[in-house]
Scaffold this motif. Structure first.
Motif, PDB file in Angstrom:
ATOM      1  N   MET A  89       2.241  11.475   5.809  1.00 37.07           N
ATOM      2  CA  MET A  89       1.856  12.033   7.101  1.00 37.07           C
ATOM      3  C   MET A  89       0.621  11.315   7.598  1.00 37.07           C
ATOM      4  SD  MET A  89       2.266  15.849   5.675  1.00 37.07           S
ATOM      5  CE  MET A  89       1.908  15.207   4.026  1.00 37.07           C
ATOM      6  N   GLY A  90       0.661  10.918   8.869  1.00 36.48           N
ATOM      7  CA  GLY A  90      -0.435  10.164   9.450  1.00 36.48           C
ATOM      8  C   GLY A  90      -1.774  10.874   9.329  1.00 36.48           C
ATOM      9  N   TRP A  91      -2.771  10.164   8.815  1.00 39.03           N
ATOM     10  CA  TRP A  91      -4.115  10.683   8.625  1.00 39.03           C
ATOM     11  C   TRP A  91      -4.183  11.848   7.637  1.00 39.03           C
ATOM     12  CZ3 TRP A  91      -3.764   8.731  13.811  1.00 39.03           C
ATOM     13  CH2 TRP A  91      -4.626   7.642  14.016  1.00 39.03           C
ATOM     14  N   VAL A  92      -3.109  12.106   6.949  1.00 41.85           N
ATOM     15  CA  VAL A  92      -3.098  13.194   5.972  1.00 41.85           C
ATOM     16  C   VAL A  92      -2.842  12.622   4.572  1.00 41.85           C
ATOM     17  CG1 VAL A  92      -1.938  15.315   5.230  1.00 41.85           C
ATOM     18  CG2 VAL A  92      -2.302  14.884   7.676  1.00 41.85           C
ATOM     19  N   ALA A  93      -1.851  11.752   4.464  1.00 37.76           N
ATOM     20  CA  ALA A  93      -1.471  11.224   3.153  1.00 37.76           C
ATOM     21  C   ALA A  93      -2.393  10.076   2.766  1.00 37.76           C
ATOM     22  CB  ALA A  93      -0.015  10.780   3.171  1.00 37.76           C
ATOM     23  N   ASP A  94      -3.594  10.421   2.313  1.00 39.78           N
ATOM     24  CA  ASP A  94      -4.566   9.416   1.884  1.00 39.78           C
ATOM     25  C   ASP A  94      -4.556   9.292   0.354  1.00 39.78           C
ATOM     26  OD1 ASP A  94      -5.753  11.731   1.004  1.00 39.78           O
ATOM     27  OD2 ASP A  94      -7.613  11.477   2.144  1.00 39.78           O
ATOM     28  N   ALA A  95      -5.448   8.464  -0.155  1.00 37.57           N
ATOM     29  CA  ALA A  95      -5.458   8.203  -1.604  1.00 37.57           C
ATOM     30  C   ALA A  95      -5.644   9.491  -2.415  1.00 37.57           C
ATOM     31  CB  ALA A  95      -6.574   7.209  -1.941  1.00 37.57           C
ATOM     32  N   LYS A  96      -6.492  10.386  -1.919  1.00 37.53           N
ATOM     33  CA  LYS A  96      -6.755  11.608  -2.682  1.00 37.53           C
ATOM     34  C   LYS A  96      -5.496  12.465  -2.798  1.00 37.53           C
ATOM     35  CE  LYS A  96      -9.897  15.588  -2.791  1.00 37.53           C
ATOM     36  NZ  LYS A  96      -9.271  16.695  -2.055  1.00 37.53           N
ATOM     37  N   LEU A  97      -4.796  12.642  -1.685  1.00 41.10           N
ATOM     38  CA  LEU A  97      -3.586  13.465  -1.733  1.00 41.10           C
ATOM     39  C   LEU A  97      -2.508  12.807  -2.598  1.00 41.10           C
ATOM     40  CD1 LEU A  97      -1.969  15.945  -0.882  1.00 41.10           C
ATOM     41  CD2 LEU A  97      -1.284  14.733   1.206  1.00 41.10           C
ATOM     42  N   VAL A  98      -2.341  11.506  -2.444  1.00 44.18           N
ATOM     43  CA  VAL A  98      -1.326  10.799  -3.233  1.00 44.18           C
ATOM     44  C   VAL A  98      -1.667  10.872  -4.725  1.00 44.18           C
ATOM     45  CG1 VAL A  98      -0.303   8.524  -3.721  1.00 44.18           C
ATOM     46  CG2 VAL A  98      -0.588   9.281  -1.349  1.00 44.18           C
ATOM     47  N   ALA A  99      -2.944  10.721  -5.051  1.00 47.02           N
ATOM     48  CA  ALA A  99      -3.359  10.806  -6.459  1.00 47.02           C
ATOM     49  C   ALA A  99      -3.117  12.211  -7.012  1.00 47.02           C
ATOM     50  CB  ALA A  99      -4.828  10.417  -6.595  1.00 47.02           C
ATOM     51  N   ALA A 100      -3.458  13.214  -6.218  1.00 45.20           N
ATOM     52  CA  ALA A 100      -3.262  14.600  -6.669  1.00 45.20           C
ATOM     53  C   ALA A 100      -1.774  14.880  -6.885  1.00 45.20           C
ATOM     54  CB  ALA A 100      -3.849  15.572  -5.646  1.00 45.20           C
ATOM     55  N   THR A 101      -0.946  14.378  -5.983  1.00 49.38           N
ATOM     56  CA  THR A 101       0.507  14.547  -6.122  1.00 49.38           C
ATOM     57  C   THR A 101       0.988  13.879  -7.404  1.00 49.38           C
ATOM     58  OG1 THR A 101       0.818  14.584  -3.719  1.00 49.38           O
ATOM     59  CG2 THR A 101       2.738  14.050  -5.050  1.00 49.38           C
ATOM     60  N   THR A 102       0.527  12.646  -7.624  1.00 48.53           N
ATOM     61  CA  THR A 102       0.917  11.901  -8.824  1.00 48.53           C
ATOM     62  C   THR A 102       0.497  12.660 -10.084  1.00 48.53           C
ATOM     63  OG1 THR A 102       0.485   9.879  -7.572  1.00 48.53           O
ATOM     64  CG2 THR A 102       0.772   9.640  -9.949  1.00 48.53           C
ATOM     65  N   GLN A 103      -0.733  13.139 -10.074  1.00 47.54           N
ATOM     66  CA  GLN A 103      -1.240  13.855 -11.245  1.00 47.54           C
ATOM     67  C   GLN A 103      -0.487  15.152 -11.488  1.00 47.54           C
ATOM     68  OE1 GLN A 103      -5.260  13.781  -9.949  1.00 47.54           O
ATOM     69  NE2 GLN A 103      -5.713  11.833 -10.963  1.00 47.54           N
ATOM     70  N   GLY A 104       0.069  15.726 -10.424  1.00 51.45           N
ATOM     71  CA  GLY A 104       0.872  16.936 -10.573  1.00 51.45           C
ATOM     72  C   GLY A 104       2.299  16.663 -11.016  1.00 51.45           C
ATOM     73  N   GLY A 105       2.656  15.390 -11.112  1.00 55.02           N
ATOM     74  CA  GLY A 105       4.006  15.058 -11.571  1.00 55.02           C
ATOM     75  C   GLY A 105       4.969  14.717 -10.452  1.00 55.02           C
ATOM     76  N   GLY A 106       4.477  14.744  -9.213  1.00 60.82           N
ATOM     77  CA  GLY A 106       5.322  14.380  -8.079  1.00 60.82           C
ATOM     78  C   GLY A 106       5.167  12.915  -7.725  1.00 60.82           C
ATOM     79  N   PHE A 107       5.760  12.530  -6.596  1.00 56.46           N
ATOM     80  CA  PHE A 107       5.674  11.150  -6.141  1.00 56.46           C
ATOM     81  C   PHE A 107       5.165  11.143  -4.708  1.00 56.46           C
ATOM     82  CE2 PHE A 107       6.990   7.107  -4.415  1.00 56.46           C
ATOM     83  CZ  PHE A 107       6.773   6.234  -5.473  1.00 56.46           C
ATOM     84  N   GLY A 108       4.034  10.444  -4.476  1.00 51.66           N
ATOM     85  CA  GLY A 108       3.423  10.465  -3.149  1.00 51.66           C
ATOM     86  C   GLY A 108       3.488   9.136  -2.429  1.00 51.66           C
ATOM     87  N   PHE A 109       3.538   9.214  -1.111  1.00 51.49           N
ATOM     88  CA  PHE A 109       3.510   8.013  -0.264  1.00 51.49           C
ATOM     89  C   PHE A 109       2.208   7.984   0.538  1.00 51.49           C
ATOM     90  CE2 PHE A 109       8.131   8.154  -0.867  1.00 51.49           C
ATOM     91  CZ  PHE A 109       8.428   6.812  -1.022  1.00 51.49           C
ATOM     92  N   LEU A 110       1.499   6.858   0.481  1.00 48.26           N
ATOM     93  CA  LEU A 110       0.336   6.634   1.336  1.00 48.26           C
ATOM     94  C   LEU A 110       0.804   6.403   2.770  1.00 48.26           C
ATOM     95  CD1 LEU A 110      -2.014   4.089  -0.492  1.00 48.26           C
ATOM     96  CD2 LEU A 110      -2.613   6.415   0.222  1.00 48.26           C
ATOM     97  N   ALA A 111       0.064   6.981   3.720  1.00 47.93           N
ATOM     98  CA  ALA A 111       0.424   6.824   5.131  1.00 47.93           C
ATOM     99  C   ALA A 111      -0.104   5.498   5.667  1.00 47.93           C
ATOM    100  CB  ALA A 111      -0.124   7.995   5.946  1.00 47.93           C
ATOM    101  N   GLY A 112       0.585   4.416   5.329  1.00 48.52           N
ATOM    102  CA  GLY A 112       0.141   3.077   5.693  1.00 48.52           C
ATOM    103  C   GLY A 112       0.080   2.823   7.189  1.00 48.52           C
ATOM    104  N   ALA A 113       0.762   3.666   7.975  1.00 49.82           N
ATOM    105  CA  ALA A 113       0.799   3.438   9.419  1.00 49.82           C
ATOM    106  C   ALA A 113      -0.487   3.884  10.103  1.00 49.82           C
ATOM    107  CB  ALA A 113       1.997   4.154  10.042  1.00 49.82           C
ATOM    108  N   THR A 114      -1.269   4.740   9.465  1.00 51.24           N
ATOM    109  CA  THR A 114      -2.508   5.200  10.109  1.00 51.24           C
ATOM    110  C   THR A 114      -3.767   4.800   9.340  1.00 51.24           C
ATOM    111  OG1 THR A 114      -2.197   7.361   9.048  1.00 51.24           O
ATOM    112  CG2 THR A 114      -1.486   7.164  11.344  1.00 51.24           C
ATOM    113  N   ILE A 115      -3.606   4.249   8.146  1.00 43.90           N
ATOM    114  CA  ILE A 115      -4.784   3.773   7.412  1.00 43.90           C
ATOM    115  C   ILE A 115      -5.221   2.449   8.045  1.00 43.90           C
ATOM    116  CG2 ILE A 115      -5.638   2.936   5.179  1.00 43.90           C
ATOM    117  CD1 ILE A 115      -3.514   4.873   3.902  1.00 43.90           C
TER     118      ILE A 115
END
Lengths: 405, 405
Positions: A26-52
């Motif tokens: 999600m634009g301006w939402v899916a940053d490194a912190k959220l993706v890392a937290a998702t990964t650490q929780g066992g999920g798979f996260g996508f960085l929002a490359g379109a707004t970074i």
């Protein structure tokens, strides 16, 4: 390790995550912190490359790697962004597990990503786009039902998911309307490889979204208020109703175009996007769909309005892209807590299902997953099954069947 | 007899049907023939008591009993129809298995039906209505997601179903968007007791719907064209877009009211509804919701317009209530064929799911159901499970997990 066989799917196997749960970009939402937290929780996260910002993108990728100790995450990008090619290079250089996109890159770029071991997982909202994506070489596909947030189609998940599962051979990830373990169990039973969620991850304490904006998401209790408008950029866009949207819709097409042109200038100034790239982007839009001139201009509206709500916390002056599921979400929690809760509930669903197959086992699937592997588990299930069959044969509480066929 | 344990649910047990598949009551569509065909196929059908002429209702009930050799079916009615009380009496007298309704009868009537062994299964489109229905004594509840046809809410099935399953104790039937075995498997895995379908049964060769109208349903390929309008009767009504609806929407509120008053007179003439009952119905509407005066008048629009398409075959002069799922349905088949196909596909879904739990078994669940009961089945599963667990322990094709948690 193999703690939950029913939750091990083509998604967990190929993306190397513990659970078949994807956090979308999600634009301006899916940053490194959220993706890392998702990964650490066992999920798979996508960085929002379109707004970074392009100059921050590599650092953001490195940050996730530092925080998680690996590159088991993905990058989202769109071909119309100026640094699209750089996104491709970074995904390959850092050996990211996957990229996601809407309208995808060309077949050659997809082949290049695949050859480098980066899985291509486009998101589609209609059957024909799913078929096209598979044909272009997608490794997996995310279908987003119309109840999903942001740009969205008109086919709800209940209809789109079975349609696409029947039509394609690659693994399918279900999105649009998901926030619960019941939803995960349902998607897996239908044949999906997992679920993807945006809104539900936006509504976590790991999202960078300002509190004032998150409050607006939490305040939604009526799914009907998370509605579709085409006033922002000419496309179907699902968002939480607010004063800004109503004003934009009332403005009429010409006034909207003027607002959009202003936004475009602002967007250009803020991002430092070159005149050349902007013109090329518009030109490409014109060539692909001549009827969509104002849409191309209006598309510049979206990132500016999104930034107001997602970065500046001005929920009333921006837009609030959201799935209808926001109406069913009552509290924030961390991404790992969220994932753990969904997994636990999905396990309970499968326990209940298997309990009907093998009434004697109780909650064997859920309770045994951590401490009861090997043949012992097999034996438990065997004896329980035998009991179950005996019980079923009696079938005492069943009313007589008036079979006439 | 007990051929498919995962398809045996509270629904099949309490309604006494073979499969957890319900055919809903569609006006002028759900007649004795369709209900009998559904029953014979192993599903559970509801007669559309709201549109069957009062003097024909008892004969229609008797016809289903004759055709199926029992009373394992249901009756749908609404309290605002003139013969509502007669519907209650007939359901009790003929010991029908269930009644369904929208806004329900009073608590005393519900208690009376229940005492007589007639299960009360209201349909709701929102969580708060589900809670209210349970409180009034419903035995089960059908939730209809917003993608469903006819009068419908704004919460899609993916969101409404988990919400209601978490909130009520009674069995929940999922409706809105279903037409496939994948959908059935998904609903059951989420915790539903079964699925209910309207549009999918309308689009069978057992429905009395004229061919010219059915052609219009088959022609729909875009779910976005099965849209919601409030122009017919003031409520959210999902139907296939046609010229009549567009005209009605363009007419504006006053002109619509005049059209509706005409319809009301026509409806009164056609049904022989007494002036007294009509006035009482309007008065009750006014008392319950004073803002809805025009809605009450406009409600008379619906049956007249419905008759044009469903009985007279004038698809362009009437309305075509439909779920969005019509866009995914490509051919007509008989109700029993439809049910058999859904059951078979749901079994394949569960086979695939259980195959992950027990990779050695192949399609044991689906293939064994007809010829392999008793302990033998239990033993098959036992040895297969042991194999499966051994395979899982190796877990060879799995990439290493970069677990950081």
């Amino acid at each position: 390790m193999n703690e939950a066989p029913l939750l091990n799917t083509a998604l967990t196997e190929r993306l190397g995550c513990r659970y078949p749960i994807v956090q979308t970009a999600m634009g301006w939402v899916a940053d490194a912190k959220l993706v890392a937290a998702t990964t650490q929780g066992g999920g798979f996260g996508f960085l929002a490359g379109a707004t970074i910002e392009p100059e921050r993108l590599e650092a953001e990728i490195q940050k996730v790697i530092e925080l998680t100790g690996g590159s088991r995450f993905g990058l989202n990008f769109h071909m119309f962004q100026e640094n699209a090619q750089e996104c491709v290079e970074l995904a390959i250089r850092y050996r990211l597990k996957a990229v996601s996109y809407g309208r995808g890159p060309d077949q050659a770029t997809i082949a290049r990503l695949k050859a480098a071991g980066v899985l291509c997982i486009p998101t589609v909202g209609a059957l024909k786009h799913a078929l096209k994506a598979e044909q272009l070489g997608a490794d997996m596909i995310t279908i987003q039902g119309g109840e999903g947030g942001g740009h969205t189609g008109s086919v709800p998940t209940t209809i789109l998911l079975p349609q696409v599962l029947d039509a394609v051979k690659i693994p399918v990830i279900a999105a649009g309307g998901y926030s619960t373990g019941r939803g995960l169990a349902a998607a897996l039973a239908a044949g999906a490889a997992g679920i993807a969620m945006g809104t539900r991850f936006l509504m976590t304490t790991d999202a960078p979204t300002p509190a004032s904006t998150l409050e607006r998401y939490l305040a939604v209790k009526d799914a009907g208020q998370v509605r579709v408008t085409t006033a922002v950029d000419g496309m179907r866009h699902r968002m939480i109703d607010n004063a800004y949207i109503t004003r934009l819709e009332r403005a009429g097409p010409l006034r909207r175009l003027i607002i959009a042109l202003k936004s475009a200038r602002q967007w250009q100034a803020e991002t430092g996007m070159s005149h050349g790239h902007m013109l090329r982007t518009f030109w490409r839009g014109l060539r692909e769909d001549p009827a969509a001139v104002s849409q191309v201009v209006m598309a510049a509206n979206q990132p500016v309005l999104l930034r107001r709500s997602m970065v500046e916390g001005l929920a009333d002056q921006g837009i609030l892209p959201s799935g209808q599921v926001a109406a069913a979400i009552e509290h924030l929690e961390s991404a790992p807590e969220l994932i753990a809760g969904i997994v636990e509930e999905a396990r309970r669903c499968f326990d209940a299902l298997l309990g009907r197959l093998e009434p004697g086992t109780g909650n064997s699937y859920g309770n045994n997953h951590d401490n009861n592997h090997g043949n012992n588990n097999g034996n438990d299930r065997a004896s329980a099954t035998a009991t179950a069959v005996a019980v079923d044969a009696d079938s005492a509480p069943q009313p007589p069947r008036e079979t006439t066929r």
